[in-house]
Motif scaffolding. Structure first.
Motif, mmCIF file in Angstrom:
data_model
loop_
_atom_site.group_PDB
_atom_site.id
_atom_site.type_symbol
_atom_site.label_atom_id
_atom_site.label_comp_id
_atom_site.label_asym_id
_atom_site.label_seq_id
_atom_site.Cartn_x
_atom_site.Cartn_y
_atom_site.Cartn_z
ATOM 1 N N MET A 1 0.847 -1.195 0.000
ATOM 2 C CA MET A 1 0.000 0.000 0.000
ATOM 3 C C MET A 1 0.879 1.239 0.000
ATOM 4 N N ASN A 2 0.427 2.256 -0.747
ATOM 5 C CA ASN A 2 1.183 3.496 -0.816
ATOM 6 C C ASN A 2 1.273 4.143 0.564
ATOM 7 N N GLU A 3 2.458 4.642 0.918
ATOM 8 C CA GLU A 3 2.635 5.226 2.248
ATOM 9 C C GLU A 3 2.031 6.620 2.356
ATOM 10 N N SER A 48 -2.146 12.249 -5.859
ATOM 11 C CA SER A 48 -1.097 12.556 -4.889
ATOM 12 C C SER A 48 -0.281 11.336 -4.499
ATOM 13 N N HIS A 49 -0.644 10.148 -5.014
ATOM 14 C CA HIS A 49 0.154 8.957 -4.744
ATOM 15 C C HIS A 49 1.280 8.785 -5.763
ATOM 16 N N ASP A 116 7.847 13.373 -12.535
ATOM 17 C CA ASP A 116 6.845 12.586 -11.825
ATOM 18 C C ASP A 116 6.615 11.283 -12.574
ATOM 19 N N THR A 117 6.347 10.234 -11.788
ATOM 20 C CA THR A 117 6.248 8.893 -12.330
ATOM 21 C C THR A 117 5.242 8.091 -11.520
ATOM 22 N N GLU A 118 5.081 6.832 -11.859
ATOM 23 C CA GLU A 118 4.056 5.996 -11.243
ATOM 24 C C GLU A 118 4.323 5.739 -9.759
ATOM 25 N N PRO A 119 3.263 5.472 -8.991
ATOM 26 C CA PRO A 119 3.451 5.105 -7.579
ATOM 27 C C PRO A 119 4.381 3.913 -7.438
ATOM 28 N N GLY A 120 5.247 4.007 -6.448
ATOM 29 C CA GLY A 120 6.170 2.911 -6.177
ATOM 30 C C GLY A 120 7.400 2.857 -7.051
#
Length: 373
Positions: A1-3, A48-49, A116-120
């Motif tokens: 899960m995204n922090e 925002s993730h 900016d790039t993908e989550p994780g």
């Protein structure tokens, strides 16, 4: 899960997304209505993730130009570009959006490229940048903890920003008014993905900026609505609509994220070879799903023809007009007449995704026009 769990999950009706989009809203109680609002007026999408990095330093543009697929050596202040990092064999490894700005994440920072790039993906991106730095005067770092992405799109997007007393960029990104302590508050740019605007804002200001945009007339919209409209536009997303074998030509990233007239970069030989032959082995298409199953197929489920795999499905969603749809990467030979199945659904190509005749002298596949038929 995204922090990074968004404060916008406190808005009425918010239901949190799962998987790679954990931490932001899947919808706010009316996902189909949110899509209609995006088409008719304006919506605010919480992104925002996503991960954010900065690259300050006098060698930043020349250095980035040499290690990515995009031409950025002469990128002007406020200009943005999409770009890829490819494997030596030309397969897509990373997808970024870059923006050159006169300031970085602190008041003392000078000219800086924002990524900016993908989550994780932040650690992978940073590791690549550090590995390629050598003796260049650049200092890449992750700033996701301090800045976040919001997007506003729809025909009334500009009017909403004006009403919210936020700047509307012309050709170049515009800096937001600095915070009370003089530190950068972020910037607004034209989006490269949906014709609207991206706001990169100080994370401490996220809820306040979002509140102003909503009060100005933009409805909050979740990742469901965002995905459904992105599928209709046939815009792929790294990791969902790509796999370890994806070539830029297969998913429409030639031109938008790959510049064909720049110098050497990793994977360029494959890009040039496929471009010259004009026959990438697979292509991105829109699938209409039957709805035979209540569950939409998860990303990377196989697309089958007569029991044999001919590709994989990526993002899927219920669209407010088209019903259940999905992006899929399939073999070039898959046609409109083929009876396809995906995880309990019968499926068919959209008519706009029939193969087209290539103009003389053009290498590559012409992208389809988006239709609702």
């Amino acid at each position: 899960m995204n922090e990074y769990r968004s404060p916008l999950l406190q808005l009425p009706g918010a239901v949190e997304a799962g998987g790679v989009d954990a931490g932001v809203a899947w919808h706010y109680g009316d996902p189909l209505g949110e899509q209609r609002q995006a088409v008719q007026s304006a919506v605010l999408v919480d992104r925002s993730h996503r991960e954010l990095l900065v690259v300050p330093g006098p060698d930043r543009l020349e250095w980035l130009h040499a290690i990515i697929s995009q031409h950025v050596a002469g990128l002007g202040a406020g200009q943005s570009r999409e770009s890829l990092v490819l494997s030596p064999n030309g397969h897509v490894e990373q997808h970024w959006t870059l923006t050159e700005l006169p300031t970085g994440p602190t008041a003392a920072a000078g000219p800086t490229v924002w990524i900016d790039t993908e989550p994780g993906q932040a650690d992978e991106v940073l590791n690549y940048l550090l590995k390629m730095r050598f003796l260049k005067r650049v200092e890449p770092e992750i700033v996701t903890a301090d800045f976040a992405v919001l997007s506003v799109f729809g025909p009334a997007a500009s009017a909403v920003l004006v009403a919210a007393q936020l700047p509307v960029p012309d050709d170049a990104a515009v800096l937001l008014k600095p915070l009370a302590d003089g530190s950068p508050a972020g910037f607004v740019r034209h989006s490269t993905r949906d014709g609207g605007f991206d706001l990169i804002v100080a994370r401490s200001e996220l809820a306040g900026v979002a509140g102003r945009i909503i009060a100005a007339g933009a409805a909050p919209a979740g990742s469901w609505a965002d995905a459904a409209l992105r599928i209709e536009r046939r815009q792929p997303r790294l990791g969902l609509d790509t796999d370890h074998r994806t070539l830029p030509h297969e998913v429409g990233w030639i031109g938008s994220a790959v510049h064909l007239d720049k110098g050497c970069y990793r994977g360029q030989e494959t890009v040039a070879r496929v471009q010259n032959l004009g026959k990438p082995p697979r292509r991105l298409v829109l699938l209409h799903l039957s709805g035979d199953s209540e569950q939409l197929p998860p990303a990377h489920s196989p697309v089958e023809r007569q029991g044999k795999s001919v590709g994989f499905v990526g993002t899927s969603a219920h669209h407010h007009e088209l019903g259940p749809i999905a992006l899929a990467v399939v073999k070039r030979g898959v046609s409109l007449e083929d009876e396809l199945t995906v995880e309990g659904h019968s499926a068919a190509l959209d008519r706009a995704d029939a193969e087209v005749t290539l103009p003389e002298g053009f290498a590559g596949r012409v992208g389809p026009a988006v239709t609702s038929a």
